[in-house]
Design an enzyme around this catalytic site. Sequence first.
Site, PDB file in Angstrom:
ATOM      1  N   ARG A   1       4.268  -4.226  -3.857  1.00  0.00           N
ATOM      2  CA  ARG A   1       4.093  -2.960  -3.129  1.00  0.00           C
ATOM      3  C   ARG A   1       4.155  -1.820  -4.126  1.00  0.00           C
ATOM      4  O   ARG A   1       4.761  -1.932  -5.198  1.00  0.00           O
ATOM      5  CB  ARG A   1       5.216  -2.769  -2.097  1.00  0.00           C
TER       6      ARG A   1
ATOM      7  N   ASP B   1      -8.168   1.245   7.380  1.00  0.00           N
ATOM      8  CA  ASP B   1      -7.984  -0.121   6.876  1.00  0.00           C
ATOM      9  C   ASP B   1      -8.777  -1.146   7.685  1.00  0.00           C
ATOM     10  O   ASP B   1      -8.206  -1.949   8.426  1.00  0.00           O
ATOM     11  CB  ASP B   1      -6.500  -0.490   6.900  1.00  0.00           C
TER      12      ASP B   1
ATOM     13  N   ASP C   1      -1.951   9.236   1.948  1.00  0.00           N
ATOM     14  CA  ASP C   1      -1.803   8.183   2.956  1.00  0.00           C
ATOM     15  C   ASP C   1      -0.703   8.513   3.963  1.00  0.00           C
ATOM     16  O   ASP C   1       0.086   9.440   3.778  1.00  0.00           O
ATOM     17  CB  ASP C   1      -1.492   6.875   2.223  1.00  0.00           C
TER      18      ASP C   1
ATOM     19  N   GLU D   1       0.135   9.379   9.767  1.00  0.00           N
ATOM     20  CA  GLU D   1       0.402   9.023  11.161  1.00  0.00           C
ATOM     21  C   GLU D   1       1.783   8.402  11.365  1.00  0.00           C
ATOM     22  O   GLU D   1       2.094   7.939  12.464  1.00  0.00           O
ATOM     23  CB  GLU D   1      -0.667   8.054  11.668  1.00  0.00           C
TER      24      GLU D   1
END
Length: 663
Positions: free
Chosen positions: A283, A455, A388, A391
């Site tokens: 990650r 995505d 990014d 939301e």
Amino acid sequence: MLLEKTATGFTLSLDGCEILRHAADNPALFAGRGEERMDMYRGNFDIEDYVVERVALAHAEVEGDTIRLSNAPGQPVRLVLTVEGDSLLLAAPDASINRLWLRTVAGKDEHVWGGGEQMSYFDLRGRRFPLWTSEPGVGRDKTTEITFQSDVTGKAGGDYYNTNYPQPTYISSRRYALHVDTTAYAVFDFRRETFHEVEVWEVPEKIEFFAADTFRDLVGKLSLRFGRQPELPEWVYGGAIIGLKDGKTSFERLEKIRAAGVKVSGLWCEDWVGLRHTSFGARLFWDWVGNEERYPHLRQKIAELADENIRFLGYVNPYLCVDGSLFPEAEASGYFATDAEGKTALVDFGEFDCGVVDFTNPDAAAWFAERVIGENMLDYGLSGWMADFGEYLPIDVKLANGVDAKRMHNAWPTLWAEVNARAVASRGKTGEALFFMRAGYTGVQAHCPLLWGGDQSVDFSRHDGLVTVISGALSSGLLGNAYHHSDIGGYTSLFGNVRTAELLMRWAEMAAFTPVMRSHEGNRPRDNLQIDQDEVVLAHFARMTAIYVHLAPYLKVLSAEAAETGLPVQRPFFLHHEDDRATYAIQDAYLYGADLLVAPVWRAGETERTVYLPKGARWVHVWSGAAHEGGREVTVAAPLGQPPVFYRAGAAHEKLFADIGTL
């Protein structure tokens, strides 16, 4: 706007188009109370409402420009409407109301578009669309195995209406638009033949209406209302932005890609901040500082790339990991959203915790814009980044402005975009630095210079694959978002779903006819085919970038037009052929500007496509040179490397278009 009193109610019209029709036996407004349940799991939401009260406000008293509504004659006034210009102002003397339902007049053959960025359906008629920014979900079709598996393992399946970018605005084929001025949870319901129903989980302050003689003028009005983007940066026209996240090896791979003839404008490395290794895999390390262990001498490399007219792009989001260098600095200054006890609210992202920078705190927003984006990114040499996670605002945190996080959740993407735009402006780089976002809401247009489609799955699926990007571009474009693009090859690879060479090539074919070409390695790079791992794919990709660069003179004209008029680069057919109603529901093809028609192949194994050509023009197939009269369907061969593309005969750039076939 014209308000007219009737025997038992009123009508409201805009430029002769009747929008509201209210009568005692057929009311247009309902009010009441609801008790919602909202559960969030890593950007996905489970939402339901228990409606305690829903009552028709059947009795209307009209005086001048004011309408007073109550349940029945002699009952207390519960809602007051005031016509002001082309808007309805709303006020609720009854403070118990937290739900409002409004019915607008619908035509039997009416089409409706908008709703933000809608990925599954461009024409919204016949369906219900909740408007809440969230992860769109994996699969997005409850009948598919991937969606089922995603739901079972991570509550992440999604449905056709889930979107990163909702917006309570719709455009009607009756040539008017409606916008609800709210950030509360809302629903657009277009399932009935005689009316559309707008549901809002509050009494909004205002509902705005727009009308115009043409769809192009209507789009122009909406773009003025919500904001317009600057022209694309000059450097973008040089080719594709290559997405690699392979540490220092990224530079070696870029050279291989360029040696194969790929036109390159930028290198995008999400992992410029380093990696964190978890049981789920690698990650990103969410501390927005260049990691020169993973990328040795990165500033020097960025400068060397710039000397070759290649820009370097990175990644950022509004969270800071607790074990990073920026977290203590932000926490000491009180810049994080807090929990019920007043402590820094921590969000678990899977084996690491993060704080949420509170952008309702002006000092926190200014700090993030200057300290993080300004100093650590722009001053470091970045020319752009993925912004990014807009939301992801948790709905249970406490914010500095005192507003319930449920009310701020939809507003968050716009605040996030504003922070990014503020940083860019502080360095005098508006129109030069390029950040891109997947999340959005009303007003994001004024700050975010470029959308990306989010995505998508690495496949051809109907609700989560290549074709959804077209619908997303068209729906968001009507609301003032001029520039849209996507991850070439898709992003999400789960449950054995991996890219094919065909998918990569078909996606690149579409991307060559969008404002920005950008590749992505996806969430599982080692499991998925990359553009530099197959010679045929790489050669095909190089040719598509040559087409993109070849069309740069035309794209520059479209970019200037977008800045001046608000018209998007990718357009639904009806924007230029509104008398041809056969174009109103087409969502798997688009106009690139007014003069190029693009119908990407979006089904696996397809080697020909049937395409509808709009009336009022002769359309020339770029690969064969065959000319076709508009107003009918044609079937053309579409082998790999020859996506169905047509140009309008007599267009100003006709020679440029004709030469596509020689590349």
